[in-house]
Design an enzyme around this catalytic site. Structure first.
Site, PDB file in Angstrom:
ATOM      1  N   TYR A 165       0.857  -1.191   0.000  1.00  0.00           N
ATOM      2  CA  TYR A 165       0.000   0.000   0.000  1.00  0.00           C
ATOM      3  C   TYR A 165       0.888   1.234   0.000  1.00  0.00           C
ATOM      4  O   TYR A 165       1.861   1.312   0.764  1.00  0.00           O
ATOM      5  CB  TYR A 165      -0.898  -0.006   1.230  1.00  0.00           C
ATOM      6  N   HIS A 166       0.567   2.216  -0.844  1.00  0.00           N
ATOM      7  CA  HIS A 166       1.393   3.419  -0.977  1.00  0.00           C
ATOM      8  C   HIS A 166       0.766   4.573  -0.215  1.00  0.00           C
ATOM      9  O   HIS A 166      -0.234   5.149  -0.639  1.00  0.00           O
ATOM     10  CB  HIS A 166       1.537   3.789  -2.453  1.00  0.00           C
ATOM     11  N   ALA A 167       1.357   4.920   0.920  1.00  0.00           N
ATOM     12  CA  ALA A 167       0.911   6.099   1.663  1.00  0.00           C
ATOM     13  C   ALA A 167       1.500   7.341   0.999  1.00  0.00           C
ATOM     14  O   ALA A 167       2.030   7.268  -0.107  1.00  0.00           O
ATOM     15  CB  ALA A 167       1.354   5.984   3.111  1.00  0.00           C
TER      16      ALA A 167
ATOM     17  N   GLU B 111      -2.758   6.808  -5.274  1.00  0.00           N
ATOM     18  CA  GLU B 111      -3.035   6.338  -3.926  1.00  0.00           C
ATOM     19  C   GLU B 111      -2.307   7.213  -2.902  1.00  0.00           C
ATOM     20  O   GLU B 111      -2.864   7.543  -1.845  1.00  0.00           O
ATOM     21  CB  GLU B 111      -2.589   4.879  -3.799  1.00  0.00           C
TER      22      GLU B 111
END
Length: 311
Positions: free
Chosen positions: A111-113, A184
């Site tokens: 997941y790309h914060a 994202e």
């Protein structure tokens, strides 16, 4: 000091400096830098430029040959060590589930914060502890940032094509991919995945016949926050792909990266099905280990929670 001065003088008078400065001092990127001045990104860029400058000097001093694939091993080890130390001091960084890392190649999906610092820390720890290389797919615009090519190439960051990713996997290495990417990073709310219909990473895994390793990092959205998520900024991003929302941070919150069980290669599954399976795996890790909505103060307090249990 005399030998260093002589080397520095020779390097400055050589085409290396001209090439470096020509790439950095570019009108378009100077404009972008003005836009970035209000955010932590400029500090990160200055640090990376300084690191790239050191790598240029290292290259010049050692008369590096392009065909020598082991030339950058020492700088990689130094960077991995520094990253590991910074991760421990600033974030109390931990990795849970290292036993799930396969002995062979695989596609690491995350997941790309707002920033992917958690993934960077994982790659550094993986290299430091196992000497396993993990190449990473990054956005074309990021790879084209002037003056950073030598840094990106040293640690294996590039806008790899699908064919290049498959080749890397066939050589026995890892490849890291964030299907959500910059969209994202800019517009995700409270750890929501924004993958759309992207299945490229799944196609790569199927073609290379390797497993997918899902990962998720607790509190990663609390490290750096951004503001300005509106319909207008989303529209501007979709039209230009050059939008960077204002950011603030970084906060020294507790970071724990959880490595899920690998999703094995299955010749009977489609890329769309594999992509969905991977998304569910990461969402399950998120739902199990991340308290939502995210909270910076709570994430900070977890640095001092000695009785925290992973199960």
């Amino acid at each position: 000091m005399s030998w260093f001065s002589q080397i520095l003088e020779n390097w400055i008078s050589s085409p290396y400096l001209e090439e470096y400065l020509t790439s950095v001092v570019h009108p378009l990127w100077l404009l972008k830098l003005l836009i970035l001045l209000y955010s932590p990104v400029i500090a990160i860029l200055l640090f990376l430029w300084a690191f790239s400058f050191v790598l240029h000097i290292y290259k010049k001093m050692n008369n590096q040959q392009e065909s020598d694939s082991n030339f950058w091993e020492k700088p990689r080890k130094r960077m991995a060590l520094v990253s590991d130390i910074v991760g421990k001091i600033w974030f109390g960084y931990e990795v849970i589930g290292m036993e799930h890392i396969p002995k062979g190649p695989g596609v690491i999906v995350y997941y790309h914060a707002v920033t992917a610092i958690d993934y960077s820390l994982l790659v550094a720890k993986l290299f430091k502890e196992t000497q396993r290389k993990c190449y990473s797919v990054i956005d074309h615009a990021i790879y084209q940032v002037p003056g950073l090519k030598i840094f990106f190439d040293t640690i294996g960051l590039k806008d790899f094509s699908k064919a290049e990713c498959v080749e890397i996997l066939k050589k026995g290495h890892f490849i890291g991919i964030s299907p959500g990417g910059a969209r994202e990073a800019n517009f995700s709310n409270d750890y929501s995945l924004m993958w759309g219909n992207r299945t490229g990473f799944a196609q790569i895994a199927l073609e290379a016949k390797v497993p997918i390793i899902p990962i998720f990092t607790q509190n990663i959205c609390e490290v750096i926050r951004n503001i300005g998520k509106t319909r207008l900024t989303r529209w501007l991003y979709e039209k230009t792909r050059l939008l960077y929302l204002p950011m603030y941070g970084p906060f020294p919150v507790k970071l724990r990266t959880y490595i899920g069980e690998p999703i094995p290669y299955d010749p009977n599954i489609t890329a769309a099905e594999l992509a969905e399976k991977t998304k569910i795996a990461i969402e399950n890790l998120r739902d199990k280990y991340q308290k939502r909505p995210g909270n910076i103060l709570r994430a900070l307090s977890e640095r001092f929670d000695k009785h925290y249990k992973t199960n």
